[in-house]
Design an enzyme around this catalytic site. Structure first.
Site, mmCIF file in Angstrom:
data_model
loop_
_atom_site.group_PDB
_atom_site.id
_atom_site.type_symbol
_atom_site.label_atom_id
_atom_site.label_comp_id
_atom_site.label_asym_id
_atom_site.label_seq_id
_atom_site.Cartn_x
_atom_site.Cartn_y
_atom_site.Cartn_z
ATOM 1 N N GLU A 1 0.872 -1.171 0.000
ATOM 2 C CA GLU A 1 0.000 0.000 0.000
ATOM 3 C C GLU A 1 0.912 1.225 0.000
ATOM 4 O OE1 GLU A 1 -2.288 0.896 3.498
ATOM 5 O OE2 GLU A 1 -3.620 2.236 2.412
ATOM 6 N N ARG B 1 6.245 -12.421 9.011
ATOM 7 C CA ARG B 1 6.885 -11.171 8.640
ATOM 8 C C ARG B 1 8.218 -11.053 9.366
ATOM 9 N NH1 ARG B 1 2.664 -7.095 9.715
ATOM 10 N NH2 ARG B 1 4.008 -5.911 8.336
ATOM 11 N N LYS C 1 4.970 0.154 10.083
ATOM 12 C CA LYS C 1 4.855 1.349 9.253
ATOM 13 C C LYS C 1 4.282 2.505 10.055
ATOM 14 C CE LYS C 1 3.728 0.501 4.804
ATOM 15 N NZ LYS C 1 2.768 0.364 3.685
#
Length: 564
Positions: free
Chosen positions: A37, A263, A273
RNA sequence: UGGGAGAUCGUUCAAUGGUAGGACAACGGACUCUGACUCCGUGAAUGGGGGUUCGAAUCCCUCUCUCCCAGCCA
């Protein structure tokens, strides 16, 4: 583009793909995608996904698309799209002409939604956010059906069309999938497909005021692109049934398979993020490309190489365990690469003046110094040597401990690629008592680096000629946090910020050849570490260096132990 | 608490019923015009308890611990 080491492909994802190929699934085709994104700069965690997706595609002679998963206008921007494009390219991957945007699928997705409505599988809901939460139930209690759940298809169609037309306010209506409010998997409790957001989208502008949710958009985007293996992180495991549900309900012919992996977490850093955005906004770091940031742009500026990052991504492996990879592994990968590629140069970070008393006042010798001790093909350059030099402050000790191999009064060392010098006396600042100059003699017979009489010296130290050296600014970086797992320690990990993560050194001296060195170029300062040129001062052409990574230093380690 | 996922040297990834192995880290040594690099070596693990089996990290039962899910984020 530089090539990394050959991949070592063996993990559970490749096992699945091997099995699929064996069974002729997707006609043996492999198509992956990297779907960020664009609401932040990509970081080392993204690199893991990039390497995995592009790596698998390459290995199976398939394709990997780059897709901007831009389904929420809030926070997304072209700046972030550009950073992603730049950084994925920099890492060494090529999506050819397959750069896609979920926002390009808005119309198609809308039509899929209409189809679901017509099939009685979706409905327009008028619950407020609070009511919706209340109706959702909890982990232990089932949810309650929305009162809107049994609207007619015609009414749903009409309402949805009017949602799109902008007739309703944000939050007043949603389109929901009709699944099961009693599902033990909360993701399946009539999830929202579309919400109203009268917000300008960085690409579609004001064209839309309804935006699809991730779960609805992602699986269908994958399907549209013919993705075979949709690789994502573990937190989407709960969403997989929904991924499959939408594919089935939308009645698409192509059904990609979602596969989840853990992850990346790296010790002493944060890869959330949300938090990175916070660091930038609060000014904890200077920007997304602050060399202390785990962003690819920060790492690049720090002097990390794409090959090192790719190597790291291979070495950490792919699994479903929650893991915290030691930062030392990343640094090791970097040293491995830089050790091969970085030219060796001489620089002094904290200068200490040395006068060679028996060396002629006005004599200057140009000494030939190879750029790499083991790679003659990298060539050499001439470095000026003269009577007055600077050496590293650390390389002289008035009262040396037993295992100190460097300079001290009465001791002899070798100047790298120069002569043996012997310290005869020192000059102290009368006020502070600090050693400000050391006086030496040199042995003219030792220019080759060896003494004709066969005597040896314990150490070899680095130096620059006072009259010729170039002034430089050097920035030393350290880990941003002083605990291994800041994000697990506390919600507000800023409590664990390392106050010494940046040290700026002025008055450093580097050999003359580095004058005007190109920004981005990297060097090893002999005995000091790897450094890269951050910028070149336009007026003085004086370079500013970032320390990329330190050299292993067994003396420092021993000193640290001995000191305690 | 319901559901989902996971647990192997300090860390990380392997081993899918047959000698638990690699990498990083640690430690020791050799070499060295970088106390670097390189090379050699050492120590180091199957979460606990049962069971099946000639044989279990692997299969079964059970317990424990960790992570994810109650955004109109992704």
């Amino acid at each position: 583009m530089d090539q990394g080491k050959t991949p070592v492909p063996s993990d559970f994802i490749r096992d699945i793909i091997d099995e699929d190929i064996k069974n002729g699934k997707h006609q043996g085709r492999v198509a992956t995608r990297f779907p960020p994104e664009p609401n932040g700069y990509p970081h080392i965690g993204h690199a893991k996904s990039v390497c995995l997706n592009f790596g698998i595609a390459a290995q199976y002679k398939g394709t990997c698309n780059l897709r901007m998963d831009d389904t929420d206008p809030t926070g997304e921007s072209m700046e972030f799209v550009e950073s992603i494009i730049r950084d994925v390219k920099w890492l060494g991957f090529d999506w050819e002409d397959r750069l896609y945007y979920a926002s390009d699928y808005y119309e198609k997705l809308y039509q899929f939604a209409v189809h679901l409505i017509k099939m009685g599988r979706a409905f327009v809901c008028q619950l407020t956010p609070d009511e919706m939460r209340e109706h959702r139930g909890s982990f232990t209690e089932p949810g309650k059906d929305s009162p809107c759940r049994n609207r007619s298809v015609a009414e749903n169609l009409d309402l949805f069309e009017r949602m799109r037309a902008g007739e309703f306010e944000d939050g007043s209506h949603t389109l929901r999938a009709k699944i099961d409010m009693a599902s033990p998997n909360i993701t399946m409790r009539d999830p929202i497909m579309y919400r109203i957001k009268k917000e300008r989208h960085y690409r579609t502008g004001d064209q839309w005021c309804i935006y699809p949710m991730y779960d609805f958009a992602h699986c269908l985007s994958d399907s549209i692109e013919g993705i075979t293996h949709s690789i994502c992180t573990l937190e989407f495991e709960n969403n997989r049934p929904l991924y499959d549900w939408f594919l089935e309900a939308a009645d698409v012919e192509h059904r990609p398979q979602q596969i989840e992996f853990a992850r990346l977490n790296v010790s002493y850093t944060v890869l959330s993020k949300r938090r990175l955005i916070e660091f930038v906004e609060k000014g904890i770091v200077a920007g997304w490309d602050d060399p202390r940031m785990p962003t690819l742009s920060g790492m690049r500026r720090r002097g990390y190489t794409p090959a090192a990052i790719r190597d790291f991504c291979e070495r950490i492996g792919v699994a479903k365990n929650d893991s915290l990879v030691d930062m030392a592994l990343l640094e090791n990968c970097l040293r491995d690469d830089l050790n091969e590629k970085a030219p060796r140069v001489l620089a002094v970070l904290r200068p200490l003046r040395v006068v060679i008393e028996n060396y002629p006042e006005d004599k200057v010798e140009m000494l030939d110094c190879p750029y790499h001790p083991k790679k003659p093909e990298m060539g050499s350059r001439k470095v000026p040597f003269s009577r007055v030099l600077y050496i590293e402050k650390d390389d002289f000790l008035e009262n040396p401990p037993k295992k100190f191999f460097r300079l001290s009064v009465g001791r002899e060392v070798r100047l790298r690629y120069g002569y043996f010098i012997k310290c005869t006396s020192i000059v102290k600042d009368p006020a502070s008592g600090e050693v400000i100059e050391i006086r030496c003699t040199y042995d003219p017979e030792t220019k080759s680096g060896f003494a004709p009489d066969g005597r040896k010296v314990d150490g070899t130290i680095h130096w620059v000629s006072a009259a010729h050296a170039v002034r430089a600014e050097v920035r030393l970086y350290d880990r941003l946090f002083n605990v291994p797992d800041p994000s697990r320690e506390d919600a507000d990990c800023t409590d664990f910020l390392n106050p010494n993560s940046l040290e700026v050194l002025h008055g450093c001296l580097v050999e003359p050849g580095l004058n005007g060195a190109a920004a981005g170029s990297g060097f090893q300062f002999e005995r000091l570490g790897y450094f890269s040129v951050d910028a070149v001062d336009s007026t003085e052409q004086a370079p500013v260096f970032n320390r990329t990574v330190t050299l292993r230093d067994s003396w420092a380690k021993a000193a640290e132990k001995g000191g305690k």
